[in-house]
Design a protein around this motif. Sequence first.
Motif, mmCIF file in Angstrom:
data_model
loop_
_atom_site.group_PDB
_atom_site.id
_atom_site.type_symbol
_atom_site.label_atom_id
_atom_site.label_comp_id
_atom_site.label_asym_id
_atom_site.label_seq_id
_atom_site.Cartn_x
_atom_site.Cartn_y
_atom_site.Cartn_z
ATOM 1 N N PRO A 71 0.558 -0.577 0.626
ATOM 2 C CA PRO A 71 -0.210 0.121 -0.372
ATOM 3 C C PRO A 71 0.407 1.631 -0.092
ATOM 4 O O PRO A 71 1.507 1.604 0.490
ATOM 5 N N LEU A 72 0.514 2.742 -0.666
ATOM 6 C CA LEU A 72 1.521 3.607 -0.806
ATOM 7 C C LEU A 72 0.974 4.644 0.032
ATOM 8 O O LEU A 72 -0.348 5.186 0.365
ATOM 9 N N THR A 73 1.272 4.896 0.870
ATOM 10 C CA THR A 73 1.371 6.392 2.126
ATOM 11 C C THR A 73 1.050 7.637 0.936
ATOM 12 O O THR A 73 2.401 8.386 0.887
ATOM 13 N N LEU A 74 -0.029 8.232 0.702
ATOM 14 C CA LEU A 74 0.176 9.182 -0.579
ATOM 15 C C LEU A 74 -0.080 10.412 0.447
ATOM 16 O O LEU A 74 -0.048 11.173 1.278
ATOM 17 N N SER A 75 1.039 11.616 -0.354
ATOM 18 C CA SER A 75 1.181 13.089 0.130
ATOM 19 C C SER A 75 -0.247 13.711 0.037
ATOM 20 O O SER A 75 -1.591 13.181 -0.277
ATOM 21 N N ALA A 87 -4.329 3.435 -3.181
ATOM 22 C CA ALA A 87 -4.146 2.523 -4.149
ATOM 23 C C ALA A 87 -2.619 1.734 -3.512
ATOM 24 O O ALA A 87 -2.121 2.080 -2.749
ATOM 25 N N ARG A 88 -2.448 1.398 -4.053
ATOM 26 C CA ARG A 88 -1.437 -0.012 -3.948
ATOM 27 C C ARG A 88 -0.422 -0.183 -5.369
ATOM 28 O O ARG A 88 -0.005 -0.116 -6.386
ATOM 29 N N LEU A 89 1.133 -0.201 -5.107
ATOM 30 C CA LEU A 89 1.951 -1.050 -5.913
ATOM 31 C C LEU A 89 1.971 -2.613 -5.580
ATOM 32 O O LEU A 89 1.970 -2.801 -5.515
ATOM 33 N N ALA A 90 2.116 -2.683 -7.024
ATOM 34 C CA ALA A 90 1.738 -4.333 -7.552
ATOM 35 C C ALA A 90 3.709 -4.538 -8.057
ATOM 36 O O ALA A 90 3.977 -3.435 -8.839
ATOM 37 N N THR A 91 4.624 -5.571 -8.527
ATOM 38 C CA THR A 91 5.556 -5.666 -9.298
ATOM 39 C C THR A 91 5.176 -6.121 -10.803
ATOM 40 O O THR A 91 5.739 -5.513 -11.198
ATOM 41 N N VAL A 92 3.857 -6.791 -10.473
ATOM 42 C CA VAL A 92 3.820 -7.109 -11.756
ATOM 43 C C VAL A 92 1.901 -6.774 -12.227
ATOM 44 O O VAL A 92 1.561 -8.362 -10.994
ATOM 45 N N LEU A 93 1.012 -6.403 -13.087
ATOM 46 C CA LEU A 93 0.211 -6.813 -13.344
ATOM 47 C C LEU A 93 -0.139 -7.280 -14.308
ATOM 48 O O LEU A 93 0.313 -7.844 -15.646
ATOM 49 N N PRO A 94 -1.166 -8.112 -14.445
ATOM 50 C CA PRO A 94 -1.703 -8.601 -15.844
ATOM 51 C C PRO A 94 -1.561 -7.721 -17.302
ATOM 52 O O PRO A 94 -1.450 -7.215 -17.152
ATOM 53 N N LEU A 164 7.717 1.500 2.724
ATOM 54 C CA LEU A 164 6.658 0.145 2.343
ATOM 55 C C LEU A 164 5.888 -0.825 3.436
ATOM 56 O O LEU A 164 7.489 -1.519 3.709
ATOM 57 N N ASP A 165 5.439 -1.053 3.567
ATOM 58 C CA ASP A 165 4.764 -2.639 4.023
ATOM 59 C C ASP A 165 4.431 -3.726 3.083
ATOM 60 O O ASP A 165 3.363 -3.362 2.368
ATOM 61 N N VAL A 166 5.763 -4.637 2.918
ATOM 62 C CA VAL A 166 5.538 -5.135 1.596
ATOM 63 C C VAL A 166 5.368 -6.669 2.157
ATOM 64 O O VAL A 166 5.543 -7.563 2.917
ATOM 65 N N THR A 167 4.133 -6.962 0.870
ATOM 66 C CA THR A 167 3.917 -8.507 1.154
ATOM 67 C C THR A 167 3.552 -9.106 -0.042
ATOM 68 O O THR A 167 3.549 -9.373 -1.123
#
Length: 321
Positions: A71-75, A87-94, A164-167
């Motif tokens: 998850p992203l910590t937005l300004s 919003a969340r960051l993902a390594t790879v999306l479909p 970043l709290d990465v899962t």
Amino acid sequence: MSKKTKNRPRPAAAGTDGPNPRQPCPCGSGKRYKACHGAGDDVIVLRPFEGLAAECDLVALREFVPSGLAPLTLSAEAKKLAGSRTARLATVLPGASAALIRPNGDALVGLQVQTRSGDISADLGRALRWVLTAEPGEVLPVAGASVGDGPVRLQDLLVADAALDVTLHADFAWWLPDEGEPSAEAAAALEHANNVIMPTEVVRADGVRGAYWVDAGSKAHLRWVRPEPEDQLVAALARLQVNDELDLGTGSRYVGSFRAHGLLVPVWDLDQEMHVKEWSAPAEAFAKRLTETLASLEEQPPTERERRARDSLAGRQVTLR
């Protein structure tokens, strides 16, 4: 008579200022620099995530972590665009998409994507701006799309000191929507992605960030993205090597490093029989040794033996497979 030849500009020699035209482009496209960003006036930002507390994890998620979400910590500026949306960051999306909004409103930005400019942070920032205002069900195929005027770099859209709290996930099952059966195309893409994934885990310990355990098949590795300037880090690693303190304990061996987005990533071979959690304490102890060694270099310059070790370490570059 000999034929006259036109004077042609010679490629910059290795070691001169600027990227070598014959080497891979620093943007990560896989092309040679002269055939990519070296062909135009686009300026390449060699350390695109500098200034963010999450820099090391961002580098890892973009370069070698296969399946993960954060998850992203937005300004404050980004929150004005997003409203109540997160919003969340993902390594790879479909489909290696740059960003997408699921029908349920879940907003995702992909890190491992083809970018349009020499500033990865700006391209990802544009994708983040897009995803904060797009409609559910929409997909952004390529990073670089923007929404309106205003800041576009990640540094402007995220809280700088937020980690970043990465899962991490063992597969890409999170690609699929919760409701309904996936299409044959989606199922095939998921199967292909799962077949090439390498098991990866975050090494969690006090004082340890950006460290990832990776099972590469024949070996296990620890890949540790470090925030220090390269010359200082290599000097500290050399001092540790001279003092026989460069490994992570029994079952480990330092093998070299690679560069990614302006940072150095040291790599150790690890005993595959040991669980990832068994490396937390050794990593924590090494982080403390490294911090102390970096501080000692300010008072005690490298010895001749350490300089030789530094030169040796600087040439030990590893290749990801």
